[in-house]
Design an enzyme around this catalytic site. Structure first.
Site, short mmCIF file in Angstrom:
data_model
loop_
_atom_site.label_atom_id
_atom_site.label_comp_id
_atom_site.label_asym_id
_atom_site.label_seq_id
_atom_site.Cartn_x
_atom_site.Cartn_y
_atom_site.Cartn_z
N ASP A 148 -46.23 -14.00 11.38
CA ASP A 148 -46.90 -13.39 10.24
C ASP A 148 -45.90 -12.78 9.26
OD1 ASP A 148 -49.37 -14.00 11.41
OD2 ASP A 148 -49.49 -12.06 12.43
N GLU A 203 -47.90 -22.42 7.66
CA GLU A 203 -48.94 -22.91 8.55
C GLU A 203 -50.27 -22.54 7.94
OE1 GLU A 203 -51.94 -22.42 11.88
OE2 GLU A 203 -51.18 -20.95 10.44
N HIS A 221 -59.33 -19.99 8.35
CA HIS A 221 -59.12 -20.00 9.80
C HIS A 221 -60.42 -19.97 10.59
CE1 HIS A 221 -58.45 -18.17 13.79
NE2 HIS A 221 -57.36 -18.94 13.79
N GLU A 246 -53.27 -27.07 10.75
CA GLU A 246 -54.05 -26.99 11.98
C GLU A 246 -55.47 -27.47 11.69
OE1 GLU A 246 -55.94 -23.95 15.29
OE2 GLU A 246 -54.19 -23.27 14.14
N ASP A 298 -54.88 -23.49 8.11
CA ASP A 298 -56.00 -24.01 8.88
C ASP A 298 -56.97 -24.74 7.96
OD1 ASP A 298 -55.50 -22.40 11.55
OD2 ASP A 298 -55.34 -20.95 9.91
N HIS A 303 -47.09 -17.96 9.28
CA HIS A 303 -48.39 -18.17 9.91
C HIS A 303 -49.53 -17.76 8.98
CE1 HIS A 303 -51.54 -16.81 12.95
NE2 HIS A 303 -51.40 -18.08 13.22
N ARG A 304 -50.29 -18.76 8.53
CA ARG A 304 -51.33 -18.55 7.50
C ARG A 304 -50.71 -18.00 6.21
NH1 ARG A 304 -55.69 -15.55 11.54
NH2 ARG A 304 -55.23 -16.85 13.34
N LYS A 351 -59.01 -27.32 12.43
CA LYS A 351 -59.88 -26.37 13.11
C LYS A 351 -61.18 -27.07 13.52
CE LYS A 351 -59.48 -22.53 13.64
NZ LYS A 351 -58.97 -21.72 14.77
#
Length: 244
Positions: A229, A34, A49, A109, A36, A7-8, A111
């Protein structure tokens, strides 16, 4: 087997949404990353993000109000201020170039829930086509109008609905707008949703899963994937259950 998305990036040990975090995720053995995407004032696709720069960088104000030539000079260490040289905000094209060196899947993602970023779907799609990453990319968003639009532009590329509240029969809703997956807040997930979604051909990838018990439970349920994470922790748990 349950896929593990960082995640990120590996944001438990490196500044989120930076090349450092993505490389750390690869080194840890994650199946995917992942990230953003937002747009600068001059239409560049940047990986960050928050709509505002304040939390993760030494800049102030909204991403949309800065040009790329201004943004690229900012430092993006988030809470890892001791890292030298400090990481910077990457462009999506920087991540795509780096992906040539590995086989990771990339969840992008969009945003665009607070600001619509006119034309962002088309720009992201153009880059995916340019790199021929149709089979390595998943497009997700909390803006489901944007997802439906992206699906109309490129029905061959996976889309996934992000949501944080309980949805009734989310697999039906996802299918109705052309999405092939649901990305629910982990608090909204139960066995029935996982099983029914998968039975109807809709993948289930909850976010953000950092507790060991949640990781174990999702893997044992046969959940399609999870966003975490700490991919190293999730991979170790998966290995303890399946031996691989």
């Amino acid at each position: 087997m349950t896929f593990i998305f960082a995640h990120r990036g590996y944001s438990a040990i490196a500044p989120e949404n930076t090349m450092m975090a993505f490389q750390a995720a690869q080194d840890a053995g994650a199946d995917g990353i992942e990230l953003d995407v937002q747009m600068t004032k001059d239409g560049c696709l940047v990986v960050i993000h928050d709509e505002k720069l304040d939390r993760t960088t030494n800049g102030k104000g909204y991403v949309k109000d800065w040009t790329w030539s201004e943004l690229k000079h900012l430092e993006a260490p988030y809470k890892y201020s001791n890292i030298q040289p400090p990481p910077t905000i990457p462009l999506l094209i920087d991540v795509f170039d780096w992906m040539k060196t590995n086989h990771l899947v990339c969840n992008i993602e969009l945003k665009n829930n607070e600001f619509l970023y006119q034309g962002m779907e088309e720009k992201v799609l153009q880059l995916i086509r340019q790199y021929q990453y149709e089979d390595r990319v998943i497009i997700s968003s909390f803006n489901h109008y944007s997802l439906a639009h992206f699906h109309r532009l490129a029905p061959d590329i996976q889309t996934a609905i992000l949501y944080s509240s309980h949805l009734y029969m989310p697999w039906k809703y996802a299918t109705a707008i052309g999405a092939s997956a649901i990305h629910p807040n982990v608090r909204t997930v139960n066995s029935a949703i996982i099983q029914a979604s998968i039975e109807h051909g809709v993948a289930v990838r909850p976010y953000t899963v950092n507790k060991e018990k949640q990781m174990e439970w999702l893997i044992q349920q046969g959940c399609s994937a999870m966003f975490t994470d700490d991919p190293q922790k999730a991979i170790a748990i998966r290995k303890s259950i399946f031996g691989q």
